[in-house]
Design a protein around this motif. Structure first.
Motif, PDB file in Angstrom:
ATOM      1  N   GLY A  45       0.741  -1.232  -0.170  1.00 15.00           N
ATOM      2  CA  GLY A  45       0.048  -0.116   0.070  1.00 15.00           C
ATOM      3  C   GLY A  45       0.836   1.444   0.010  1.00 15.00           C
ATOM      4  O   GLY A  45       0.255   2.410  -0.477  1.00 15.00           O
ATOM      5  N   THR A  46       2.090   1.142   0.557  1.00 16.77           N
ATOM      6  CA  THR A  46       3.092   2.155   0.409  1.00 16.77           C
ATOM      7  C   THR A  46       3.656   2.543  -1.082  1.00 16.77           C
ATOM      8  O   THR A  46       3.907   3.511  -1.698  1.00 16.77           O
ATOM      9  CB  THR A  46       4.145   2.197   1.534  1.00 16.77           C
ATOM     10  OG1 THR A  46       3.368   2.073   2.531  1.00 16.77           O
ATOM     11  CG2 THR A  46       4.854   3.321   1.483  1.00 16.77           C
ATOM     12  N   ILE A  47       4.149   0.944  -1.439  1.00 19.64           N
ATOM     13  CA  ILE A  47       5.146   0.982  -2.733  1.00 19.64           C
ATOM     14  C   ILE A  47       4.374   1.357  -3.957  1.00 19.64           C
ATOM     15  O   ILE A  47       4.985   2.111  -4.750  1.00 19.64           O
ATOM     16  CB  ILE A  47       5.598  -0.463  -2.820  1.00 19.64           C
ATOM     17  CG1 ILE A  47       6.479  -0.840  -1.611  1.00 19.64           C
ATOM     18  CG2 ILE A  47       6.320  -0.716  -4.109  1.00 19.64           C
ATOM     19  CD1 ILE A  47       7.521   0.367  -1.303  1.00 19.64           C
ATOM     20  N   TYR A  48       3.304   0.730  -4.046  1.00 20.84           N
ATOM     21  CA  TYR A  48       2.526   0.986  -5.371  1.00 20.84           C
ATOM     22  C   TYR A  48       2.402   2.458  -5.933  1.00 20.84           C
ATOM     23  O   TYR A  48       2.408   2.850  -6.946  1.00 20.84           O
ATOM     24  CB  TYR A  48       1.585  -0.044  -5.741  1.00 20.84           C
ATOM     25  CG  TYR A  48       2.115  -1.399  -5.851  1.00 20.84           C
ATOM     26  CD1 TYR A  48       2.797  -1.630  -7.089  1.00 20.84           C
ATOM     27  CD2 TYR A  48       1.847  -2.207  -4.977  1.00 20.84           C
ATOM     28  CE1 TYR A  48       3.317  -2.886  -7.266  1.00 20.84           C
ATOM     29  CE2 TYR A  48       2.484  -3.606  -5.196  1.00 20.84           C
ATOM     30  CZ  TYR A  48       3.017  -3.890  -6.379  1.00 20.84           C
ATOM     31  OH  TYR A  48       3.625  -5.141  -6.410  1.00 20.84           O
ATOM     32  N   PRO A  49       1.595   3.223  -5.012  1.00 23.52           N
ATOM     33  CA  PRO A  49       1.384   4.582  -4.922  1.00 23.52           C
ATOM     34  C   PRO A  49       2.698   5.385  -5.314  1.00 23.52           C
ATOM     35  O   PRO A  49       2.772   6.185  -6.221  1.00 23.52           O
ATOM     36  CB  PRO A  49       0.765   5.170  -3.771  1.00 23.52           C
ATOM     37  CG  PRO A  49      -0.058   3.981  -3.102  1.00 23.52           C
ATOM     38  CD  PRO A  49       0.860   2.710  -3.593  1.00 23.52           C
ATOM     39  N   ALA A  50       3.812   5.003  -4.568  1.00 21.80           N
ATOM     40  CA  ALA A  50       5.065   5.814  -4.803  1.00 21.80           C
ATOM     41  C   ALA A  50       5.608   5.271  -5.921  1.00 21.80           C
ATOM     42  O   ALA A  50       6.187   6.345  -6.769  1.00 21.80           O
ATOM     43  CB  ALA A  50       6.043   5.442  -3.487  1.00 21.80           C
ATOM     44  N   LEU A  51       5.658   4.180  -6.696  1.00 20.09           N
ATOM     45  CA  LEU A  51       6.112   3.872  -7.747  1.00 20.09           C
ATOM     46  C   LEU A  51       5.209   4.530  -8.945  1.00 20.09           C
ATOM     47  O   LEU A  51       5.807   5.200  -9.853  1.00 20.09           O
ATOM     48  CB  LEU A  51       6.038   2.275  -8.145  1.00 20.09           C
ATOM     49  CG  LEU A  51       7.073   1.383  -7.216  1.00 20.09           C
ATOM     50  CD1 LEU A  51       6.455   0.027  -7.393  1.00 20.09           C
ATOM     51  CD2 LEU A  51       8.365   1.548  -7.676  1.00 20.09           C
ATOM     52  N   ASN A  52       3.838   4.513  -8.975  1.00 18.99           N
ATOM     53  CA  ASN A  52       3.188   5.502  -9.835  1.00 18.99           C
ATOM     54  C   ASN A  52       3.471   6.761  -9.834  1.00 18.99           C
ATOM     55  O   ASN A  52       3.750   7.401 -10.918  1.00 18.99           O
ATOM     56  CB  ASN A  52       1.795   5.097  -9.641  1.00 18.99           C
ATOM     57  CG  ASN A  52       1.551   3.758  -9.952  1.00 18.99           C
ATOM     58  OD1 ASN A  52       1.741   3.081 -10.697  1.00 18.99           O
ATOM     59  ND2 ASN A  52       0.112   3.253  -9.057  1.00 18.99           N
ATOM     60  N   ARG A  53       3.887   7.546  -8.688  1.00 17.57           N
ATOM     61  CA  ARG A  53       4.232   8.900  -8.613  1.00 17.57           C
ATOM     62  C   ARG A  53       5.451   8.972  -9.152  1.00 17.57           C
ATOM     63  O   ARG A  53       5.708  10.015 -10.070  1.00 17.57           O
ATOM     64  CB  ARG A  53       4.028   9.349  -7.237  1.00 17.57           C
ATOM     65  CG  ARG A  53       4.508  10.714  -6.768  1.00 17.57           C
ATOM     66  CD  ARG A  53       4.442  10.966  -5.399  1.00 17.57           C
ATOM     67  NE  ARG A  53       4.990  10.120  -4.351  1.00 17.57           N
ATOM     68  CZ  ARG A  53       6.472   9.929  -4.271  1.00 17.57           C
ATOM     69  NH1 ARG A  53       7.141  10.778  -4.943  1.00 17.57           N
ATOM     70  NH2 ARG A  53       6.796   9.282  -3.531  1.00 17.57           N
ATOM     71  N   LEU A  54       6.562   8.183  -9.033  1.00 15.50           N
ATOM     72  CA  LEU A  54       7.700   8.317  -9.496  1.00 15.50           C
ATOM     73  C   LEU A  54       7.850   8.244 -10.998  1.00 15.50           C
ATOM     74  O   LEU A  54       8.636   8.826 -11.653  1.00 15.50           O
ATOM     75  CB  LEU A  54       8.709   7.229  -8.789  1.00 15.50           C
ATOM     76  CG  LEU A  54       9.110   7.593  -7.329  1.00 15.50           C
ATOM     77  CD1 LEU A  54       9.804   6.367  -6.734  1.00 15.50           C
ATOM     78  CD2 LEU A  54       9.940   8.895  -7.298  1.00 15.50           C
ATOM     79  N   GLU A  55       6.658   7.461 -11.494  1.00 13.03           N
ATOM     80  CA  GLU A  55       6.592   7.097 -12.937  1.00 13.03           C
ATOM     81  C   GLU A  55       5.984   8.496 -13.582  1.00 13.03           C
ATOM     82  O   GLU A  55       6.535   9.144 -14.532  1.00 13.03           O
ATOM     83  CB  GLU A  55       5.667   5.950 -13.341  1.00 13.03           C
ATOM     84  CG  GLU A  55       5.701   5.941 -14.656  1.00 13.03           C
ATOM     85  CD  GLU A  55       5.054   4.544 -15.179  1.00 13.03           C
ATOM     86  OE1 GLU A  55       5.269   4.122 -16.293  1.00 13.03           O
ATOM     87  OE2 GLU A  55       4.235   3.965 -14.381  1.00 13.03           O
ATOM     88  N   ARG A  56       5.172   9.185 -12.956  1.00 15.39           N
ATOM     89  CA  ARG A  56       4.583  10.295 -13.168  1.00 15.39           C
ATOM     90  C   ARG A  56       5.676  11.554 -13.181  1.00 15.39           C
ATOM     91  O   ARG A  56       5.645  12.469 -14.273  1.00 15.39           O
ATOM     92  CB  ARG A  56       3.211  10.796 -12.410  1.00 15.39           C
ATOM     93  CG  ARG A  56       1.976  10.193 -12.870  1.00 15.39           C
ATOM     94  CD  ARG A  56       0.900  10.578 -12.160  1.00 15.39           C
ATOM     95  NE  ARG A  56       1.151  10.863 -10.687  1.00 15.39           N
ATOM     96  CZ  ARG A  56       0.723  10.215  -9.626  1.00 15.39           C
ATOM     97  NH1 ARG A  56       0.431   8.889  -9.789  1.00 15.39           N
ATOM     98  NH2 ARG A  56       1.034  10.466  -8.446  1.00 15.39           N
TER      99      ARG A  56
END
Length: 121
Positions: A45-56
């Protein structure tokens, strides 16, 4: 280690573990845990939103890998991500040096025979 200890450093941690090559989300979580000898346990729940943000932000890029129904999104660093990671590493070294100098101050050297003025040696 407290979960909030990672706060503020998550981006650098994620970028560092994908630096050698593309990884999917679970492999990223595992890599952080292994590199920290189990001290850091990140949640999905922490990792995936962060990965999506880093990709954006353009620091990571992703692609779907795998065959058939078992496809995984793999993340890898972009050139911008490499530059950001280098800056994060510099900032971390500066931060840890400053904190270290407060928590573990080096006591002033005791004056020795050569440090005393006016005395013949």
């Amino acid at each position: 280690m407290r979960q909030d200890a990672v706060r503020g450093h998550l981006d650098g941690l994620l970028l560092a573990v994908v630096e050698p090559g593309p990884l999917h989300g679970y492999a990223i979580i595992t890599a952080v845990q292994e590199r920290s000898s189990g001290a850091l346990e990140l949640r999905t729940g922490t990792i995936y939103p962060a990965l999506n943000r880093l990709e954006r932000l353009g620091l990571l890029q992703s692609s779907w890998e795998g065959e058939g129904q078992r496809k995984r999104r793999c993340y890898e660093l972009t050139e911008s991500g490499r530059r950001f990671l280098a800056d994060e590493r510099t900032a971390w070294r500066d931060f840890t040096a400053a904190i270290g100098s407060v928590l573990n101050p080096v006591p002033p050297a005791a004056p020795g025979r050569h440090g005393q003025r006016g005395l013949a040696t």
